[in-house]
Design an enzyme around this catalytic site. Sequence first.
Site, short mmCIF file in Angstrom:
data_model
loop_
_atom_site.label_atom_id
_atom_site.label_comp_id
_atom_site.label_asym_id
_atom_site.label_seq_id
_atom_site.Cartn_x
_atom_site.Cartn_y
_atom_site.Cartn_z
N HIS A 366 0.82 -0.73 -27.63
CA HIS A 366 1.00 -0.14 -26.31
C HIS A 366 0.69 1.35 -26.32
O HIS A 366 0.20 1.90 -25.33
CB HIS A 366 2.43 -0.39 -25.82
CG HIS A 366 2.65 -1.79 -25.35
ND1 HIS A 366 3.89 -2.29 -25.06
CD2 HIS A 366 1.78 -2.81 -25.14
CE1 HIS A 366 3.77 -3.55 -24.67
NE2 HIS A 366 2.51 -3.89 -24.72
N ARG A 473 -5.88 -6.18 -15.31
CA ARG A 473 -4.96 -6.93 -16.17
C ARG A 473 -3.63 -7.13 -15.43
O ARG A 473 -2.75 -6.29 -15.49
CB ARG A 473 -4.72 -6.17 -17.47
CG ARG A 473 -5.99 -5.89 -18.28
CD ARG A 473 -5.63 -5.15 -19.56
NE ARG A 473 -6.79 -4.84 -20.36
CZ ARG A 473 -7.46 -3.69 -20.31
NH1 ARG A 473 -7.05 -2.74 -19.48
NH2 ARG A 473 -8.50 -3.48 -21.09
N ARG A 509 -7.61 -10.59 -12.83
CA ARG A 509 -7.40 -11.71 -13.76
C ARG A 509 -5.99 -12.24 -13.59
O ARG A 509 -5.03 -11.46 -13.57
CB ARG A 509 -7.63 -11.24 -15.20
CG ARG A 509 -7.51 -12.35 -16.23
CD ARG A 509 -7.83 -11.83 -17.62
NE ARG A 509 -6.82 -10.87 -18.10
CZ ARG A 509 -6.94 -10.17 -19.23
NH1 ARG A 509 -8.02 -10.31 -19.97
NH2 ARG A 509 -5.99 -9.34 -19.59
N GLU A 607 -14.41 -16.90 -23.05
CA GLU A 607 -13.79 -16.38 -24.26
C GLU A 607 -13.74 -17.45 -25.34
O GLU A 607 -13.86 -17.17 -26.52
CB GLU A 607 -12.37 -15.91 -23.95
CG GLU A 607 -12.30 -14.80 -22.91
CD GLU A 607 -10.92 -14.63 -22.33
OE1 GLU A 607 -10.34 -13.55 -22.52
OE2 GLU A 607 -10.43 -15.57 -21.69
N ASN A 630 -14.06 -9.45 -26.58
CA ASN A 630 -13.08 -9.34 -27.68
C ASN A 630 -12.67 -10.72 -28.19
O ASN A 630 -12.74 -11.01 -29.38
CB ASN A 630 -11.85 -8.56 -27.22
CG ASN A 630 -12.18 -7.15 -26.80
OD1 ASN A 630 -13.23 -6.62 -27.15
ND2 ASN A 630 -11.29 -6.54 -26.05
N ASP A 631 -12.21 -11.57 -27.26
CA ASP A 631 -11.76 -12.89 -27.68
C ASP A 631 -12.93 -13.79 -28.07
O ASP A 631 -12.81 -14.59 -29.01
CB ASP A 631 -10.95 -13.56 -26.57
CG ASP A 631 -9.47 -13.23 -26.67
OD1 ASP A 631 -8.97 -13.16 -27.80
OD2 ASP A 631 -8.82 -13.02 -25.64
N ARG A 641 -8.56 -9.91 -35.33
CA ARG A 641 -8.85 -8.49 -35.52
C ARG A 641 -7.59 -7.66 -35.74
O ARG A 641 -7.67 -6.49 -36.11
CB ARG A 641 -9.63 -7.93 -34.33
CG ARG A 641 -8.91 -8.06 -33.02
CD ARG A 641 -9.81 -7.62 -31.90
NE ARG A 641 -9.13 -7.80 -30.62
CZ ARG A 641 -9.31 -7.01 -29.58
NH1 ARG A 641 -10.13 -5.99 -29.66
NH2 ARG A 641 -8.69 -7.24 -28.45
N CYS A 678 -17.05 -7.74 -20.25
CA CYS A 678 -16.01 -6.72 -20.39
C CYS A 678 -15.49 -6.76 -21.82
O CYS A 678 -15.75 -7.69 -22.58
CB CYS A 678 -14.86 -6.96 -19.41
SG CYS A 678 -14.00 -8.52 -19.63
#
Length: 768
Positions: A366, A473, A509, A607, A630-631, A641, A678
Amino acid sequence: MHQSPLNALTSIVEQIARTGDPKAVMSNIVQSLRELMQVDVCSLYLCTPDFKHLILAATEGLSPRAVGKAKLKLDEGLVGHIASSLSTLNLGNAPADDRFVFIPETHEMPYYRFLGVPLLHLRKLIGVLVIQGKERQPFPQEAEAFLITVASQLAGTLAQLQSKGEWYKKRNPRQGYRRFPGLKGAPGLGMGKLRLVRPHLSLDQVKAACTSEAEAEKNAISEALAAVSEELESGSGHLGQHLPSDLNALFNVYQMMLQSPELSQQILARIDAGDNAPWALKQTIDAMAEQFLQADDPYLKARAEDICNIGQRILNQLLSRERPSTEAPDEALILTGELISIADLAEFPLHQIHGIICTQGSTLSHTAILANALGIPAVMGVEQFEPEQHKGATLIADGHRAECVLNPPAALLAEYQRMIDDEQRFMQGLERLRNQPAITRDGFTVSLLTNTGLLADATPGLLRGAEGVGLYRSEIPFMIHENFPTEQEQYTLYRKVLQAYAPRPVNMRTLDIGGDKQLPYFDISETNPYLGWRGIRFSLDNAQLLISQVRAMLRADIEHGNLRLLVPMISRIDEIQSFRRYVEKAVDALNREGHEVRMPAIGMMIEVPSAMLLLPRLTPYIDFVSIGSNDLTQYLLAVDRNNPRVSGLFDHLHPAVLVALEQIHRQCEALGLPVSLCGEMASDPAAVLLLVAMGYRCLSLSAYNIPRIKLLIRSINRETLLSLLEQTRQCNSETEVRALLAPVLAEAGWGRDSRPSLPGDTASGATH
């Protein structure tokens, strides 16, 4: 060996856990192994920090005077052979071996049998572990197998000692320039005075102590409690409008704990019993934290960390009541600590925070997410750095290269200052591009959208020229609430975002929890959370939450009409079918209730690889596609990761990922589906070159990186990149791909993320 191998290993690990001093750790290892294996000699050799030599770091059986002095090259002697070959060596007559090198100060001539194994951690040589004996025969296979097992278990612990170098050469911690590697938290360069966020003893360091002045100690506690309460009351003011109301709720939780009668009464009772204030505080906090940890409710379990944070704040006040502030009001600070919380940031004016260094955490902590949103350079997981030894030192947070630089020499300091000044001028200069399109020199236009969702203030993307929100998000409000937010609470938040960006599109999302994103009040405990109950799977199984969220989004869209729904983690056709039915029902229900809502465009995240393979059959149920790089990279490469053992294998320029991206784009084009990408890949200049060459016309990235990527796109010709894309199809690794792209980036002037050349550093400037 009298103990079983498992029990023996457990015994050694427990001893290490109880030992803090590096020399004592190594001494415990060789002493324990010598006794367990009933051998004459056990020795530990570690690589020097420059990885050019092996030094005898600890021994039981050889001369103790040789420790720190016996030195071998990495290919010298039997120990050097093990290091260079990375293989085990088991001999019955070591002195007779051609590779044997006699080191007089060790006094090892009486020993003939020799068994050595390499110590390897994350594919890197740490050192060599050796046992020796007087018999003229090799060690039995049982001993060899056990020593190999021990080496594999101890390598990680020894790697931390080896990298710090304290065992090898004493240095004055307040002198000398050093660099400490970490993990990328947030990009940018920051320079300032090291400010230890928790500058005093930690609670677990407080020792038992008595007092003969109970009244004075009780007064001190009362003053400390009042000071922390006042600190929490006014603390969030520093962050002001930068924090949503949900995050301010964290301060309220702290206040409730602080004002608990149980807390103050237990502390005062212990002082009356003879304990001094810090020791009474520690015992009380430990007892309360343990009560929380024993609770079955996951929300209550999570409060254990909060009560410890409160205890640390009280301790800081106890120990600093008469300590004057050492910072000037406008002094540049680099905040440093284990993990810096939102509450910690709130203690300082934002303009003073020039960087963040955390000795723990990851790129997804965070702290890193918040630093990205606030535009503060951050480096996470700097395990080798011990900030308490360097209070007040000059520190540089290099977010581009994921390292901190301690006490840089004058020339280097000046060079970094020049780079910081250049970066500020560069970013200011990019303001002229805010309303300009991201278009290549030969006319290929790319839409640059922003990722957002953490901060109440959604304007950073607009200020940097975002053409909309590519990824909102929505799970952040869920993660920081104490329970599931209501439809009305969600509506209020979503409406602000849609209003801020109108008429630009906003891709919201739906709830994406699971994996590394957990709700404190809804425990999901799974063996493999990344392959478990996350994203759309969770939402469909909790339909009431999904319906509430969709209704809130549809209502928020009434005034501006710029909502687009985005569904995460689609892996099956029936998932998107079910989702679309829920949206259609929500639209009908709201219209019957008198809300004039419309049916928004529905998109899905690609993803999971199965979504890519099923794309033609998914098309009838979606209006657009967004690739979560990323995913997708994580699932294609089977690499977590966040796992330090394999995170080095995570790279979105892996040839398999590039093949997948080309395939997705070709399919979307043939099916008439708009597609965007993204994730971190959209901020990587090397990746952007290939994405533009592939034909991607929409990228979504952090607001901070939009001006840079826009400048890059405006400085290239897409036509010249097509041959480069063809060449990358022949590359066998991401390293080859990056090497191929490096000259093109250099020609485009992309050197702004590089750092000055540092002593002993041969790495290129731009990294990923």
